[in-house]
Design a protein around this motif. Structure first.
Motif, PDB file in Angstrom:
ATOM      1  N   TYR A  76       0.962  -1.134  -0.092  1.00  0.00           N
ATOM      2  CA  TYR A  76       0.085   0.066  -0.190  1.00  0.00           C
ATOM      3  C   TYR A  76       0.902   1.267   0.159  1.00  0.00           C
ATOM      4  N   MET A  77       1.894   1.223   0.858  1.00  0.00           N
ATOM      5  CA  MET A  77       2.858   2.587   1.200  1.00  0.00           C
ATOM      6  C   MET A  77       3.407   2.768  -0.197  1.00  0.00           C
ATOM      7  N   SER A  78       3.847   1.562  -0.936  1.00  0.00           N
ATOM      8  CA  SER A  78       4.646   1.819  -2.198  1.00  0.00           C
ATOM      9  C   SER A  78       3.981   2.771  -3.237  1.00  0.00           C
ATOM     10  N   LEU A  79       2.549   2.946  -3.011  1.00  0.00           N
ATOM     11  CA  LEU A  79       2.030   3.788  -3.993  1.00  0.00           C
ATOM     12  C   LEU A  79       2.014   5.429  -3.796  1.00  0.00           C
ATOM     13  N   TYR A  80       2.503   5.683  -2.479  1.00  0.00           N
ATOM     14  CA  TYR A  80       2.650   7.035  -1.971  1.00  0.00           C
ATOM     15  C   TYR A  80       3.455   7.936  -2.619  1.00  0.00           C
ATOM     16  N   VAL A  81       3.103   9.030  -2.918  1.00  0.00           N
ATOM     17  CA  VAL A  81       4.167  10.098  -3.132  1.00  0.00           C
ATOM     18  C   VAL A  81       3.861  11.276  -2.307  1.00  0.00           C
ATOM     19  N   PRO A  82       4.537  12.195  -2.182  1.00  0.00           N
ATOM     20  CA  PRO A  82       4.144  13.629  -1.397  1.00  0.00           C
ATOM     21  C   PRO A  82       3.025  14.012  -1.850  1.00  0.00           C
ATOM     22  N   GLN A  83       2.688  14.119  -3.075  1.00  0.00           N
ATOM     23  CA  GLN A  83       1.138  14.475  -3.523  1.00  0.00           C
ATOM     24  C   GLN A  83       0.219  13.897  -3.153  1.00  0.00           C
ATOM     25  N   THR A  84       0.355  12.630  -2.551  1.00  0.00           N
ATOM     26  CA  THR A  84      -0.931  11.857  -2.200  1.00  0.00           C
ATOM     27  C   THR A  84      -1.323  12.626  -0.850  1.00  0.00           C
ATOM     28  N   LEU A  85      -0.405  12.972  -0.222  1.00  0.00           N
ATOM     29  CA  LEU A  85      -0.911  13.745   1.140  1.00  0.00           C
ATOM     30  C   LEU A  85      -0.922  15.022   1.322  1.00  0.00           C
ATOM     31  N   GLU A  86      -0.183  15.933   0.379  1.00  0.00           N
ATOM     32  CA  GLU A  86      -0.041  17.383   0.586  1.00  0.00           C
ATOM     33  C   GLU A  86      -1.342  17.935   0.758  1.00  0.00           C
ATOM     34  N   HIS A  87      -2.406  17.889  -0.036  1.00  0.00           N
ATOM     35  CA  HIS A  87      -3.781  18.532   0.130  1.00  0.00           C
ATOM     36  C   HIS A  87      -4.304  18.215   1.075  1.00  0.00           C
ATOM     37  N   LEU A  88      -4.210  17.062   1.979  1.00  0.00           N
ATOM     38  CA  LEU A  88      -5.210  16.616   3.271  1.00  0.00           C
ATOM     39  C   LEU A  88      -5.116  17.695   4.298  1.00  0.00           C
ATOM     40  N   PRO A  89      -6.424  17.905   4.722  1.00  0.00           N
ATOM     41  CA  PRO A  89      -6.555  18.730   5.844  1.00  0.00           C
ATOM     42  C   PRO A  89      -5.584  18.372   7.189  1.00  0.00           C
ATOM     43  N   SER A  90      -5.213  19.262   7.992  1.00  0.00           N
ATOM     44  CA  SER A  90      -4.264  18.931   8.990  1.00  0.00           C
ATOM     45  C   SER A  90      -4.994  19.552  10.540  1.00  0.00           C
ATOM     46  N   ASP A  91      -6.122  20.133  10.432  1.00  0.00           N
ATOM     47  CA  ASP A  91      -6.575  20.777  11.588  1.00  0.00           C
ATOM     48  C   ASP A  91      -6.861  19.758  12.627  1.00  0.00           C
ATOM     49  N   ASP A  92      -6.683  20.021  14.084  1.00  0.00           N
ATOM     50  CA  ASP A  92      -6.752  19.386  15.048  1.00  0.00           C
ATOM     51  C   ASP A  92      -8.331  18.514  15.295  1.00  0.00           C
ATOM     52  N   SER A  93      -9.349  19.217  14.779  1.00  0.00           N
ATOM     53  CA  SER A  93     -10.616  18.401  15.021  1.00  0.00           C
ATOM     54  C   SER A  93     -10.674  17.476  13.761  1.00  0.00           C
ATOM     55  N   THR A  94     -10.276  17.320  12.980  1.00  0.00           N
ATOM     56  CA  THR A  94     -10.271  16.482  11.789  1.00  0.00           C
ATOM     57  C   THR A  94      -9.239  15.202  12.218  1.00  0.00           C
ATOM     58  N   GLN A  95      -8.240  15.678  12.626  1.00  0.00           N
ATOM     59  CA  GLN A  95      -7.309  14.397  13.192  1.00  0.00           C
ATOM     60  C   GLN A  95      -7.857  13.746  14.515  1.00  0.00           C
ATOM     61  N   ARG A  96      -8.618  14.493  15.519  1.00  0.00           N
ATOM     62  CA  ARG A  96      -9.285  13.981  16.421  1.00  0.00           C
ATOM     63  C   ARG A  96     -10.514  13.013  16.045  1.00  0.00           C
ATOM     64  N   ALA A  97     -11.089  13.419  15.064  1.00  0.00           N
ATOM     65  CA  ALA A  97     -12.223  12.524  14.550  1.00  0.00           C
ATOM     66  C   ALA A  97     -11.587  11.393  13.927  1.00  0.00           C
ATOM     67  N   GLN A  98     -10.942  11.401  13.284  1.00  0.00           N
ATOM     68  CA  GLN A  98     -10.096  10.332  12.709  1.00  0.00           C
ATOM     69  C   GLN A  98      -9.356   9.267  13.497  1.00  0.00           C
ATOM     70  N   LEU A  99      -8.996   9.729  14.383  1.00  0.00           N
ATOM     71  CA  LEU A  99      -8.194   8.913  15.545  1.00  0.00           C
ATOM     72  C   LEU A  99      -9.424   8.106  16.564  1.00  0.00           C
ATOM     73  N   ARG A 100     -10.678   8.723  16.496  1.00  0.00           N
ATOM     74  CA  ARG A 100     -11.585   8.250  17.336  1.00  0.00           C
ATOM     75  C   ARG A 100     -12.094   6.917  16.674  1.00  0.00           C
ATOM     76  N   THR A 101     -12.086   7.140  15.159  1.00  0.00           N
ATOM     77  CA  THR A 101     -12.620   5.969  14.553  1.00  0.00           C
ATOM     78  C   THR A 101     -11.577   4.575  14.604  1.00  0.00           C
ATOM     79  N   ILE A 102     -10.292   4.989  14.693  1.00  0.00           N
ATOM     80  CA  ILE A 102      -9.167   4.169  15.006  1.00  0.00           C
ATOM     81  C   ILE A 102      -9.595   3.308  16.282  1.00  0.00           C
ATOM     82  N   ASP A 103      -9.586   4.372  17.351  1.00  0.00           N
ATOM     83  CA  ASP A 103      -9.867   3.940  18.825  1.00  0.00           C
ATOM     84  C   ASP A 103     -11.029   3.023  19.161  1.00  0.00           C
TER      85      ASP A 103
END
Length: 258
Positions: free
Chosen positions: A128-155
């Motif tokens: 999976y990671m072999s497909l990643y390039v920097p552009q795969t991630l550059e545009h993603l939102p990185s605000d605290d509320s988004t991160q916490r919501a994503q982490l709650r799903t993992i938890d």
């Protein structure tokens, strides 16, 4: 009523062009948006990128498991004029061809791959990671509320208690946390963007094999440091040096076990 705000789901042809870096910046951005909206598109990308996996060895193994003797016995019951001069190689080719032409082929290949991987989940993550390039991630939102919501799903899925503060690493930007799944087994992927080395990921899945110390390996030209606690198996993967990954793994292990 159509929702025009949602990215259009790209076709397989477009995803192949994306993998082959044949799209312009605008087209890549549209597919990046679609992947961000629907993480399962990453799984489609993974399957489309499997041309570099060991298919020959897989189907050699399937050929060795093919019921050649039973097929030959069936052929021997035919009258001589009706029986073509076919050899073992033909039967192997025919058996493999029948398998490849069916949905069973995919499942047999995956089963073979699982049997070949002692720690297959790390191999899947590396694919999976072999497909990643920097552009795969550059545009993603990185605000605290988004991160916490994503982490709650993992938890919820993995019985963890994660927070952005536990996952911060020097020089690296936390970009996304998401749940992947393979044969019903959830795997969490927390991705970072390193300004020097590109995409890096901390991944975790459930494990009942007990605590294990740090170990190292290389997959798809990426370095991997992995370990386990009493309930989970962890890995860091990226193009960072092995020493840097182990230093980061020590920091993360200390925080996550606190």
């Amino acid at each position: 009523m159509n929702d025009h705000s949602r990215p259009t789901i790209p076709s397989d042809e477009q995803l192949v062009a994306y993998l082959d870096d044949q799209l312009d910046i605008e087209q890549r951005a549209r597919i990046d948006d679609a992947i961000n909206e629907d993480p399962t598109l990453n799984l489609r990308l993974q399957w489309l990128a499997r041309s570099n996996l060991p298919f020959k060895e897989a189907y050699d193994e399937l050929g060795r498991q093919a019921p050649v003797e039973r097929l030959q016995a069936m052929l021997d019951t035919l009258p001589s004029p009706a029986r073509p001069a076919l050899n073992r190689r033909w039967f192997l080719a025919a058996a493999a061809g029948l398998v490849v032409s069916s949905v069973v082929a995919d499942r047999l290949f995956l089963g073979w791959q699982l049997s070949q991987e002692k720690s297959n989940w790390r191999g899947l993550v590396a694919d999976y990671m072999s497909l990643y390039v920097p552009q795969t991630l550059e545009h993603l939102p990185s605000d605290d509320s988004t991160q916490r919501a994503q982490l709650r799903t993992i938890d919820t899925r993995l019985g963890l208690n994660l927070a952005p503060a536990k996952l911060t690493l020097p020089r690296l930007e936390f970009k996304r946390a998401q749940i992947l799944e393979y044969d019903g087994v959830p795997i969490a992927q927390i991705t970072y963007l390193d300004p020097t080395h590109g995409p890096m990921a901390l991944c975790v899945t459930r494990s009942n094999k007990g605590s294990r110390p740090f170990a190292q390996e290389r997959r798809h030209n990426m370095n991997v440091v992995y370990w386990a606690d009493t309930e989970h198996a962890w890995m860091l993967i990226g193009h960072n040096t092995m020493a840097d990954l182990e230093d980061m793994a020590k920091v993360l292990r200390g925080r996550l076990s606190a």
